[in-house]
Motif scaffolding. Structure first.
Motif, PDB file in Angstrom:
ATOM      1  N   SER A   1     -13.117  -4.188   0.217  1.00 42.32           N
ATOM      2  CA  SER A   1     -12.776  -3.003  -0.591  1.00 42.32           C
ATOM      3  C   SER A   1     -12.667  -1.764   0.283  1.00 42.32           C
ATOM      4  O   SER A   1     -11.820  -0.885   0.070  1.00 42.32           O
ATOM      5  N   LYS A   2     -13.509  -1.731   1.296  1.00 40.16           N
ATOM      6  CA  LYS A   2     -13.474  -0.586   2.204  1.00 40.16           C
ATOM      7  C   LYS A   2     -12.126  -0.492   2.891  1.00 40.16           C
ATOM      8  O   LYS A   2     -11.549   0.589   3.025  1.00 40.16           O
ATOM      9  N   THR A   3     -11.585  -1.635   3.320  1.00 45.06           N
ATOM     10  CA  THR A   3     -10.297  -1.644   4.011  1.00 45.06           C
ATOM     11  C   THR A   3      -9.186  -1.215   3.067  1.00 45.06           C
ATOM     12  O   THR A   3      -8.324  -0.399   3.423  1.00 45.06           O
ATOM     13  N   ILE A   4      -9.224  -1.737   1.841  1.00 44.90           N
ATOM     14  CA  ILE A   4      -8.171  -1.395   0.886  1.00 44.90           C
ATOM     15  C   ILE A   4      -8.264   0.081   0.513  1.00 44.90           C
ATOM     16  O   ILE A   4      -7.228   0.785   0.433  1.00 44.90           O
ATOM     17  N   ASN A   5      -9.483   0.558   0.319  1.00 40.79           N
ATOM     18  CA  ASN A   5      -9.639   1.970  -0.036  1.00 40.79           C
ATOM     19  C   ASN A   5      -9.174   2.871   1.084  1.00 40.79           C
ATOM     20  O   ASN A   5      -8.529   3.911   0.844  1.00 40.79           O
ATOM     21  N   GLN A   6      -9.469   2.458   2.333  1.00 37.85           N
ATOM     22  CA  GLN A   6      -9.056   3.272   3.467  1.00 37.85           C
ATOM     23  C   GLN A   6      -7.540   3.328   3.565  1.00 37.85           C
ATOM     24  O   GLN A   6      -6.960   4.388   3.849  1.00 37.85           O
ATOM     25  N   LEU A   7      -6.900   2.214   3.308  1.00 33.50           N
ATOM     26  CA  LEU A   7      -5.431   2.186   3.370  1.00 33.50           C
ATOM     27  C   LEU A   7      -4.828   3.028   2.250  1.00 33.50           C
ATOM     28  O   LEU A   7      -3.821   3.732   2.463  1.00 33.50           O
TER      29      LEU A   7
ATOM     30  N   ILE B   1       0.841  -1.202   0.000  1.00 30.62           N
ATOM     31  CA  ILE B   1       0.000   0.000   0.000  1.00 30.62           C
ATOM     32  C   ILE B   1       0.868   1.240   0.000  1.00 30.62           C
ATOM     33  O   ILE B   1       0.613   2.215  -0.751  1.00 30.62           O
ATOM     34  N   MET B   2       1.913   1.206   0.848  1.00 28.11           N
ATOM     35  CA  MET B   2       2.774   2.386   0.971  1.00 28.11           C
ATOM     36  C   MET B   2       3.525   2.631  -0.342  1.00 28.11           C
ATOM     37  O   MET B   2       3.733   3.793  -0.749  1.00 28.11           O
ATOM     38  N   GLU B   3       3.961   1.591  -1.028  1.00 28.28           N
ATOM     39  CA  GLU B   3       4.647   1.756  -2.307  1.00 28.28           C
ATOM     40  C   GLU B   3       3.708   2.352  -3.372  1.00 28.28           C
ATOM     41  O   GLU B   3       4.101   3.222  -4.172  1.00 28.28           O
ATOM     42  N   VAL B   4       2.473   1.880  -3.368  1.00 26.73           N
ATOM     43  CA  VAL B   4       1.501   2.402  -4.332  1.00 26.73           C
ATOM     44  C   VAL B   4       1.265   3.901  -4.100  1.00 26.73           C
ATOM     45  O   VAL B   4       1.243   4.722  -5.031  1.00 26.73           O
TER      46      VAL B   4
ATOM     47  N   ASN C   1     -10.318   6.416  13.363  1.00 28.99           N
ATOM     48  CA  ASN C   1     -11.149   5.223  13.566  1.00 28.99           C
ATOM     49  C   ASN C   1     -11.304   4.400  12.300  1.00 28.99           C
ATOM     50  O   ASN C   1     -11.384   3.172  12.345  1.00 28.99           O
ATOM     51  N   GLU C   2     -11.400   5.112  11.148  1.00 30.46           N
ATOM     52  CA  GLU C   2     -11.545   4.364   9.914  1.00 30.46           C
ATOM     53  C   GLU C   2     -10.341   3.464   9.657  1.00 30.46           C
ATOM     54  O   GLU C   2     -10.466   2.304   9.232  1.00 30.46           O
ATOM     55  N   LEU C   3      -9.146   4.042   9.892  1.00 30.41           N
ATOM     56  CA  LEU C   3      -7.919   3.231   9.702  1.00 30.41           C
ATOM     57  C   LEU C   3      -7.836   2.095  10.720  1.00 30.41           C
ATOM     58  O   LEU C   3      -7.348   0.987  10.426  1.00 30.41           O
ATOM     59  N   LYS C   4      -8.350   2.364  11.938  1.00 30.20           N
ATOM     60  CA  LYS C   4      -8.339   1.312  12.964  1.00 30.20           C
ATOM     61  C   LYS C   4      -9.173   0.111  12.502  1.00 30.20           C
ATOM     62  O   LYS C   4      -8.809  -1.054  12.710  1.00 30.20           O
ATOM     63  N   GLU C   5     -10.331   0.442  11.856  1.00 31.20           N
ATOM     64  CA  GLU C   5     -11.168  -0.654  11.376  1.00 31.20           C
ATOM     65  C   GLU C   5     -10.415  -1.487  10.340  1.00 31.20           C
ATOM     66  O   GLU C   5     -10.519  -2.722  10.308  1.00 31.20           O
ATOM     67  N   SER C   6      -9.647  -0.808   9.507  1.00 31.06           N
ATOM     68  CA  SER C   6      -8.843  -1.528   8.512  1.00 31.06           C
ATOM     69  C   SER C   6      -7.766  -2.360   9.198  1.00 31.06           C
ATOM     70  O   SER C   6      -7.469  -3.513   8.810  1.00 31.06           O
ATOM     71  N   MET C   7      -7.186  -1.775  10.238  1.00 31.80           N
ATOM     72  CA  MET C   7      -6.176  -2.516  11.005  1.00 31.80           C
ATOM     73  C   MET C   7      -6.787  -3.769  11.643  1.00 31.80           C
ATOM     74  O   MET C   7      -6.167  -4.838  11.649  1.00 31.80           O
ATOM     75  N   TYR C   8      -8.009  -3.617  12.174  1.00 28.39           N
ATOM     76  CA  TYR C   8      -8.676  -4.782  12.792  1.00 28.39           C
ATOM     77  C   TYR C   8      -8.850  -5.908  11.781  1.00 28.39           C
ATOM     78  O   TYR C   8      -8.598  -7.088  12.059  1.00 28.39           O
ATOM     79  N   GLU C   9      -9.290  -5.492  10.571  1.00 25.47           N
ATOM     80  CA  GLU C   9      -9.559  -6.524   9.568  1.00 25.47           C
ATOM     81  C   GLU C   9      -8.278  -7.238   9.146  1.00 25.47           C
ATOM     82  O   GLU C   9      -8.257  -8.472   9.003  1.00 25.47           O
ATOM     83  N   ILE C  10      -7.202  -6.466   8.946  1.00 25.00           N
ATOM     84  CA  ILE C  10      -5.925  -7.084   8.560  1.00 25.00           C
ATOM     85  C   ILE C  10      -5.421  -8.006   9.682  1.00 25.00           C
ATOM     86  O   ILE C  10      -4.921  -9.108   9.445  1.00 25.00           O
ATOM     87  N   ALA C  11      -5.558  -7.553  10.935  1.00 30.14           N
ATOM     88  CA  ALA C  11      -5.117  -8.358  12.075  1.00 30.14           C
ATOM     89  C   ALA C  11      -5.933  -9.640  12.172  1.00 30.14           C
ATOM     90  O   ALA C  11      -5.397 -10.743  12.401  1.00 30.14           O
TER      91      ALA C  11
END
Length: 712
Positions: A147-153, A105-108, A203-213
């Protein structure tokens, strides 16, 4: 008769001899089988399922209960839990996965920021970034994340992504380092959520973090079928086979026979409807082995084998009958009645009538048979205590009897057996650590002492019947033959007084020497009385009978003289056979000169002719002495004649002469066929010297005798 006819007759005799032997061995086998048949016959029990047992039943054998064993092993196998193996590499793999997602994600984001595209709206930007991400992140991972998690990241800044990455990586590593089973996965996901909640991001990023974890947390222990199987096999192997032991109580008196008890009764063979033949086959095999040993030990007998074997079978049968009769008292609840059995009598009789080797192997057979016959109160088929008692007691009597067959020695052997029996019983009770009262010990002691004494009495009582019935040379027969009133001894005395005196002297010397080495002294004495009976045919041709007459050999050629001298051994054996004297005495008459050389006539023949004289022509025909008694008489005969010819015998001269004659017999190989040892020859020499010194001792000269000598 032609040579072929003689050969045919010999073969017929051998065949008849073999048939007799086969018949006797068969009879012996029948006696053994009949005496032990009832003792190996399986006990018949009338026991039914769910009935009350009328008696306490013991297991007759030791056998594995396979059904119970399998059941215990299945229980042990089921008790072993499944083995799960911790996969430590899973934690690093999931950490690397999380890092790879964030790095992609960071490279993109970094690449998009460096591009010159700036006039696109947010959706177009995200769509463009997702296209770039598809080259950096596998499709299956993208599908695993919403998609929500990827978009948020993709919308987050690099700093936020770095914070989120570090937090998720740390959390995943912390959780994945511990064991996580399938059932624990949800709890662990909740645990990591609690750790990430305090991360300094929106909070939005936290939700993405939860899903990845949550996506990263997986079970890190897996089922190990190989290790599980090994553990279960070890558990099975640790279970010892369940055995129903011999003598174990299966059902007690008045106890209900349950299905399990009934199964055990059936397992040990107590409920077989059809009679088992295994015990009888086993007994037959055992008897065949024992008879095989007896046949092996009897192979050395040849001339009187059938008669000896018949004697053996009779003694053996009597012993087995006594054993069987005494065993019947077991039904009267007489404890250990086998200790009263005088089994040593069989061994002593066989030792005296046959030989020591067969007596010892017979003791082993008696012990085996006794251990089976006296198993009435035992839960086993073999009573080891009685077998040991029979074996050691019988062998003790045989060894104690040694070479001496006197009646008093038999009684002493019986007393020795009693002493050994008491020691054996005491030893067995101490080994068993039994707590016996004085009354019980006295009871066993009385039976042990009685066994030895009865054995001696039976031996002494039965011995004369066997000796007379089978023509065995007994002590009583020897005493009868030694009487001076016997016709042949009177013939020697009246017709050859010199020979009679010589025979008496040889008898005295031989008896003393034989008793010194443990041989039969009485047999030697009686045989010596008759050994020169052949001289009665031509008495004047032997020097001891030439009183007041000239020597007739002076007028004969050496060849004629040697024929006359040699003939006395053959003539003597023929006379003894004619009068039906025992074979042992006839053998001594034939063997007392062996194949010795008639030196006087041989050298006279050599000096009288220039032709070569064959030494074999001047030797006795033999055979050489075959027994110790014959060898002793051979030596004593020469010694007596030589000492009688000495003018002034002294102890030194006598000893030198005795040893010279023994040495001459050894060098001439006259003692090669008897079992005399060098030690026994030394004892014989000392005995002969002592006896001769007593006969030819120096006399004190009285004054009157000295005066007569001076006058003379």
């Amino acid at each position: 008769m032609s040579k072929f006819g003689m050969m045919k007759q010999t073969m017929a005799q051998i065949e008849r001899f073999r048939l007799i032997q086969i018949g006797l061995y068969t009879l012996l086998g029948i006696v053994l089988y009949a005496s032990m048949y009832s003792n190996v016959k399986p006990e018949e029990l009338d026991l039914r399922l769910l009935s009350i047992s009328p008696q306490t039943v013991y297991s007759p054998i030791t056998i594995e209960d396979k059904e119970s064993t399998d059941e215990k092993r299945k229980e042990a196998q089921q008790a072993v839990k499944d083995v799960y193996t911790l996969k430590t590499e899973y934690a690093q793999n999931r950490v690397d996965l999380v890092a790879s997602i964030f790095n992609a994600i960071m490279e993109v984001n970094e690449e998009f920021e460096q591009s010159e595209v700036t006039d696109q709206d947010v959706e177009q930007v995200i769509q463009a970034k997702r296209e770039l991400l598809s080259d950096k992140l596998p499709a299956d991972i993208q599908k695993s994340l919403s998609s929500k998690t990827i978009n948020q990241l993709l919308q987050s800044t690099q700093q936020e992504l770095s914070i989120a990455k570090d937090a998720v990586v740390t959390g995943v590593h912390h959780v994945m380092k511990d064991r996580i089973t399938v059932s624990e996965v949800e709890n662990k996901k909740e645990q990591i959520k609690n750790q990430l909640i305090y991360t300094n991001v929106n909070n939005e990023l936290k939700e993405s973090m939860y899903e990845i974890a949550h996506f990263s947390i997986i079970p890190n222990v897996i089922y190990d079928p190989k290790k599980t199987a090994e553990n279960r096999q070890e558990a099975v192997e640790r279970i010892d086979p369940v055995r129903i032991k011999q003598g174990q109580i299966i059902v007690e008196e008045s106890q209900l026979i349950t299905a399990e008890i009934y199964r055990q009764l059936q397992l040990v063979g107590l409920l077989n409807d059809e009679a088992s033949v295994q015990p009888f086959v086993g007994l037959l095999l055992l008897i065949m082995i024992m008879i095989g040993f007896i046949m092996y030990y009897f192979k050395d007998f040849n001339t009187k084998s059938s008669q000896t074997l018949l004697l053996y079978v009779i003694v053996f049968t009597i012993t087995m009958i006594l054993m069987k009769i005494l065993s019947l008292f077991q039904e009267m609840e007489l404890s250990e009645i086998g200790f009263l059995m005088p089994v040593a009598a069989g061994g002593l009789l066989i030792r005296i009538l046959i030989n020591e080797r067969i007596a010892i192997i017979s003791s082993v057979v008696f012990a085996i048979c006794g251990s089976i016959i006296f198993n009435g109160e035992m839960t086993t088929s073999i009573n080891v205590h009685v077998g040991t008692y029979f074996l050691l007691g019988s062998i003790a009597g045989i060894l104690f009897l040694s070479k001496q067959h006197r009646r008093s020695r038999i009684l002493q052997a019986g007393l020795f057996v009693s002493l050994v029996n008491v020691g054996i019983i005491l030893a067995m009770q101490l080994i068993k650590n039994s707590q016996l009262s004085t009354v019980e010990l006295s009871y066993y002691g009385i039976m042990a002492i009685s066994s030895g004494i009865i054995a001696a009495i039976l031996t002494i009582g039965l011995l004369p019947f066997f000796e007379s019935g089978f023509g065995i040379l007994s002590t009583m027969k020897l005493i009868e033959l030694s009487s001076p009133n016997h016709p042949l001894l009177r013939k020697i005395l009246t017709e050859t007084p010199g020979t009679y005196h010589h025979s008496v002297m040889v008898a005295n010397l031989s008896e003393s020497a034989c008793e010194t080495i443990g041989a039969n002294g009485l047999l030697a004495r009686v045989a010596a009385y008759y050994h020169d009976i052949g001289k009665t045919k031509r008495p004047q041709y032997f020097i001891e009978n030439q009183m007041n007459i000239s020597n007739p050999h002076d007028k004969l050629s050496p060849e004629v003289s040697k024929n006359i001298i040699i003939a006395h051994a053959i003539d003597g054996a023929n006379i003894l056979r004619k009068h039906k004297l025992p074979k042992e005495i006839i053998d001594v008459a034939e063997q007392h000169h062996g194949t010795t050389l008639l030196k006087y006539f041989y050298y006279k023949a050599v000096e009288g002719t220039e032709e070569k004289v064959d030494e074999k022509d001047y030797r006795y025909p033999g055979p050489k002495p075959q027994t110790k008694e014959a060898a002793v008489i051979c030596i004593a005969d020469s010694v007596e004649a030589a000492v009688r010819s000495m003018t002034n015998p002294t102890p030194e001269k006598i000893e030198g002469l005795v040893r010279s004659i023994i040495k001459d017999r050894l060098q001439d190989e006259q003692l090669n066929e008897c079992d005399l040892t060098l030690k026994e020859l030394e004892l014989i020499a000392k005995s002969l010297c002592e006896t001769l010194n007593g006969i030819f001792h120096s006399r004190i000269e009285y004054p009157e005798m000295k005066k007569e000598k001076v006058k003379a």
